[in-house]
Design a protein around this motif. Structure first.
Motif, PDB file in Angstrom:
ATOM      1  N   THR A 496       0.834  -1.213   0.000  1.00 53.47           N
ATOM      2  CA  THR A 496       0.000   0.000   0.000  1.00 53.47           C
ATOM      3  C   THR A 496       0.865   1.258   0.000  1.00 53.47           C
ATOM      4  O   THR A 496       0.566   2.234  -0.705  1.00 53.47           O
ATOM      5  N   THR A 497       1.946   1.227   0.765  1.00 48.66           N
ATOM      6  CA  THR A 497       2.856   2.383   0.814  1.00 48.66           C
ATOM      7  C   THR A 497       3.451   2.656  -0.558  1.00 48.66           C
ATOM      8  O   THR A 497       3.484   3.802  -1.029  1.00 48.66           O
ATOM      9  N   HIS A 498       3.953   1.605  -1.205  1.00 51.04           N
ATOM     10  CA  HIS A 498       4.560   1.777  -2.535  1.00 51.04           C
ATOM     11  C   HIS A 498       3.534   2.284  -3.538  1.00 51.04           C
ATOM     12  O   HIS A 498       3.858   3.095  -4.417  1.00 51.04           O
ATOM     13  N   LYS A 499       2.310   1.823  -3.419  1.00 54.96           N
ATOM     14  CA  LYS A 499       1.229   2.290  -4.301  1.00 54.96           C
ATOM     15  C   LYS A 499       1.023   3.796  -4.125  1.00 54.96           C
ATOM     16  O   LYS A 499       0.897   4.543  -5.107  1.00 54.96           O
ATOM     17  N   ILE A 500       1.017   4.242  -2.872  1.00 53.04           N
ATOM     18  CA  ILE A 500       0.827   5.671  -2.582  1.00 53.04           C
ATOM     19  C   ILE A 500       1.982   6.485  -3.154  1.00 53.04           C
ATOM     20  O   ILE A 500       1.778   7.560  -3.743  1.00 53.04           O
ATOM     21  N   CYS A 506       3.535  10.359  -9.673  1.00 52.42           N
ATOM     22  CA  CYS A 506       2.927  10.575 -10.990  1.00 52.42           C
ATOM     23  C   CYS A 506       1.978  11.772 -10.976  1.00 52.42           C
ATOM     24  O   CYS A 506       1.902  12.544 -11.948  1.00 52.42           O
ATOM     25  N   SER A 507       1.269  11.945  -9.873  1.00 51.92           N
ATOM     26  CA  SER A 507       0.356  13.094  -9.758  1.00 51.92           C
ATOM     27  C   SER A 507       1.124  14.408  -9.754  1.00 51.92           C
ATOM     28  O   SER A 507       0.593  15.455 -10.149  1.00 51.92           O
ATOM     29  N   GLU A 513      10.618   9.433 -11.864  1.00 50.46           N
ATOM     30  CA  GLU A 513      10.910   9.051 -10.478  1.00 50.46           C
ATOM     31  C   GLU A 513      10.009   7.901 -10.032  1.00 50.46           C
ATOM     32  O   GLU A 513      10.440   6.993  -9.310  1.00 50.46           O
ATOM     33  N   ALA A 514       8.742   7.940 -10.474  1.00 49.89           N
ATOM     34  CA  ALA A 514       7.809   6.853 -10.148  1.00 49.89           C
ATOM     35  C   ALA A 514       8.277   5.546 -10.777  1.00 49.89           C
ATOM     36  O   ALA A 514       8.247   4.483 -10.148  1.00 49.89           O
ATOM     37  N   GLU A 515       8.740   5.622 -12.051  1.00 47.10           N
ATOM     38  CA  GLU A 515       9.248   4.422 -12.726  1.00 47.10           C
ATOM     39  C   GLU A 515      10.489   3.882 -12.018  1.00 47.10           C
ATOM     40  O   GLU A 515      10.647   2.663 -11.863  1.00 47.10           O
ATOM     41  N   ALA A 516      11.364   4.794 -11.593  1.00 42.19           N
ATOM     42  CA  ALA A 516      12.588   4.376 -10.899  1.00 42.19           C
ATOM     43  C   ALA A 516      12.241   3.678  -9.579  1.00 42.19           C
ATOM     44  O   ALA A 516      12.849   2.667  -9.222  1.00 42.19           O
ATOM     45  N   HIS A 517      11.253   4.231  -8.872  1.00 42.16           N
ATOM     46  CA  HIS A 517      10.828   3.611  -7.609  1.00 42.16           C
ATOM     47  C   HIS A 517      10.243   2.236  -7.880  1.00 42.16           C
ATOM     48  O   HIS A 517      10.560   1.266  -7.177  1.00 42.16           O
ATOM     49  N   PHE A 518       9.406   2.136  -8.923  1.00 38.34           N
ATOM     50  CA  PHE A 518       8.773   0.864  -9.283  1.00 38.34           C
ATOM     51  C   PHE A 518       9.824  -0.175  -9.668  1.00 38.34           C
ATOM     52  O   PHE A 518       9.807  -1.313  -9.190  1.00 38.34           O
TER      53      PHE A 518
END
Length: 612
Positions: A496-500, A506-507, A513-518
């Motif tokens: 859930t944390t990673h989803k947030i 992205c928002s 940065e979102a892709e790098a985190h993923f």
């Protein structure tokens, strides 16, 4: 050298009187060794400590008045400031008096004090005390009154959950057999504390030593076998009892019935109950209670009611525990009307309800989404004067938060404090969630800080609740800052944390940065994939979204309904109806439906394809 105080110290007379009323029973006197049935004053008291000699002399004078001896010994505690301290000699003296006069309760209390003394003073050794106590005793097992001290110390250790100390004490004096009551007390407490293998080992060991067991011993072993899941061995205990000539009683059968029911074999438990009834073994209401509770836990409610009816036909009166089991069963199955009907029937019979039953009903209402009824029912019961515990208050507290009645929820927290019920992380997290739902984020954050100030360390659930609240209100920068703070506090994130984090980045337009985190995540759940797919769809990156969705399946992660809905909505919004229909058919083959709204959009897309 110190002359033994109690050697040849009791008279050989059959009856001993003190206070002109008390008569030492002949049966007890006959069980004592004739060499140690009477105090005679030794020729000399010698000790390195003059206080010890004085104490021993006084205890000698009070030898036939245990009340006075015990009172004097207890008052010695007041002289600690003058350097006095109980030692082995003084303890041995009072123990012998108490053992002789069979003052078991006082003896138990004394051993608890002795245990405390040994912990405070490492030089004081309990084994040395017993060496001195049993000095010159040829065989303690031969009905010697000092055997009471041996059993008393074992009981004292067990009562303090000092199982290893008790077992070590027994093993050091393996030639002495404890009485069966002390032994039962030990192995029963071991079973209660889930040290089942130890209890069974001791049972086998002392069986080989020749200790004679009683029915209660075997009932404990039956309970242990059932708790371990050895149901076949539990049945075999009855064969063993038959071999040694011990007749099982209702307690043994009840232990087996309960053990079977606790192992989800209520059918077998009921079979044993019926067999007992056929052979006229007297069973009380408790045996029926465990069977009914077992069937309720297994959701065999019809069978539970059948046993209930059978019990009533036999003239057994159901108690509150049976009604509690039935109410709990029907609440668990969400059949609230039936649960309330049973509750009303119980009240009509004059059986008072309790906070456990009320909490069951309140929890069921809450699970069914009837939060307002939870509050109303609670207030009605509270006005009746019935005691309600912290469980009931907690259920109502959560319902108030769901209803957005946060001021009342805060007031209930104060009530919980007044009841000396400690608040925990769940209380604070629930209140934070309530404020987030009401979009009062500043208040939610204040509760978060108060929680930390009160010494509670927020867990990942607390962080997620507050982060979701901030994200929903488009406070993405604060969301990322909060989760960075979480990382600094060494709180491990979950899916859930990673989803947030992904959706928040992205928002803010930080797709890279979102892709790098993923990509940096080793273990990606379907929830994390869905978050990234959803973010791509919102950014209108449909090719990336579709490729990632397919990659998820390639890696063996099965998309759930939410994952399909996310990609379907994205494709339909991007006018990619053909690809969307292919995924919809794939979803349908798996027995999944996207929901009414999305289904209408799919049907519309199908019609458009048909007319093209």
């Amino acid at each position: 050298m110190f002359c033994r105080l109690f050697k040849n110290s009791f008279s050989k007379t059959k009856n001993i009187h003190y206070n002109k009323k008390f008569t030492f029973s002949s049966s007890t006197a006959l069980s004592l060794s004739t060499s140690q049935t009477h105090f005679t004053k030794p020729s000399n008291f010698s000790s390195s400590d003059p206080n010890t000699s004085k104490i021993l002399e006084r205890l000698y004078l009070y030898r036939n008045n245990p009340t006075l001896a015990h009172s004097y010994f207890t008052q010695l505690n007041q002289h600690k400031q003058h350097g006095f301290c109980y030692n082995i000699q003084t303890y041995v003296a009072i123990i012998k008096i108490m053992c002789y006069w069979n003052w078991i309760r006082k003896l138990d209390s004394l051993f608890i004090d002795i245990i405390a003394h040994s912990k405070q003073d490492p030089s004081f050794k309990i084994n040395d005390l017993f060496d001195s106590l049993f000095d010159d005793v040829v065989d303690v097992n031969q009905n010697h009154y000092l055997l009471r001290a041996f059993n008393g110390f074992v009981k004292a250790c067990v009562s303090r959950n000092m199982f290893d100390e008790a077992i070590d004490f027994l093993s050091r004096r393996s030639l002495i057999l404890p009485n069966v009551l002390s032994f039962n007390f030990l192995i029963n407490r071991l079973v209660i504390h889930d040290r089942i293998d130890t209890a069974l080992f001791l049972f086998d060991q002392y069986k080989s030593f020749g200790l004679i067991f009683n029915r209660y011993t075997y009932a404990i072993v039956i309970k242990a076998r059932c708790k371990k899941g050895d149901l076949e061995q539990a049945f075999c205990v009855f064969d063993e009892m038959k071999e040694v000539g011990v007749d099982p009683d209702s307690y043994c059968y009840a232990a087996l019935i309960e053990g079977l029911c606790n192992n989800n074999r209520s059918d077998l438990g009921y079979g044993v109950l019926q067999d007992c009834r056929t052979r006229s073994v007297p069973l009380d209401v408790y045996a029926y209670t465990v069977v009914i509770r077992g069937f309720c836990n297994e959701m065999e409610l019809d069978k539970a009611e059948s046993v209930f009816s059978e019990m009533e036909k036999l003239g057994l009166v159901p108690d509150v525990y049976i009604y509690c089991a039935l109410v709990h069963g029907y609440c668990k199955s969400r059949n609230l009307d039936k649960a309330l009907s049973i509750h009303d029937s119980m009240l009509s019979r004059g059986i008072e309800t309790n906070c456990v039953i009320v909490s069951c009903i309140l929890h069921c209402l809450d699970e069914m989404g009837r939060a307002s009824e939870v509050v109303a029912t609670f207030e009605k019961i509270k006005e009746s004067g019935l005691y309600l515990d912290g469980v009931a208050y907690n259920i109502v507290f959560y319902s108030l938060c769901k209803l957005g009645k946060l001021d009342e929820a805060v007031g209930m927290l104060e009530e919980l404090k007044s009841m000396h019920i400690n608040l925990d992380i769940i209380h604070y997290t629930t209140l934070i969630n309530g404020y987030c739902l009401k979009e009062k984020l500043d208040a939610a954050y204040s509760i978060f800080k108060e929680m930390e100030e009160q010494g509670f360390k927020p867990d990942v659930v607390t962080y997620n609740v507050l982060a979701i609240g901030m994200s929903r209100n488009h406070r993405y920068c604060e969301t990322i800052d909060l989760l960075s703070y979480m990382d600094s506090q060494a709180v491990k994130p979950n899916s859930t944390t990673h989803k947030i984090i992904i959706e928040g980045l992205c928002s803010l337009g930080k797709v890279e940065e979102a892709e790098a985190h993923f990509n940096g995540l080793k273990d990606k759940s379907v929830e994390i994939y869905s978050a990234m797919v959803n973010s791509y769809c919102k950014m209108n990156c449909l090719r990336e979204a579709y490729d990632l969705f397919q990659d998820m399946k390639t890696r063996g992660i099965k998309p759930d309904v939410f994952a399909y809905k996310v990609i379907l909505e994205g494709l339909l919004n991007g006018r990619q109806e053909k690809i969307a229909l292919d995924l919809y058919n794939e979803m349908s083959l798996k027995g999944m439906t996207p929901g009414a709204t999305l289904n209408r959009r799919i049907q519309k897309a199908i019609m458009m394809q048909f007319h093209q």
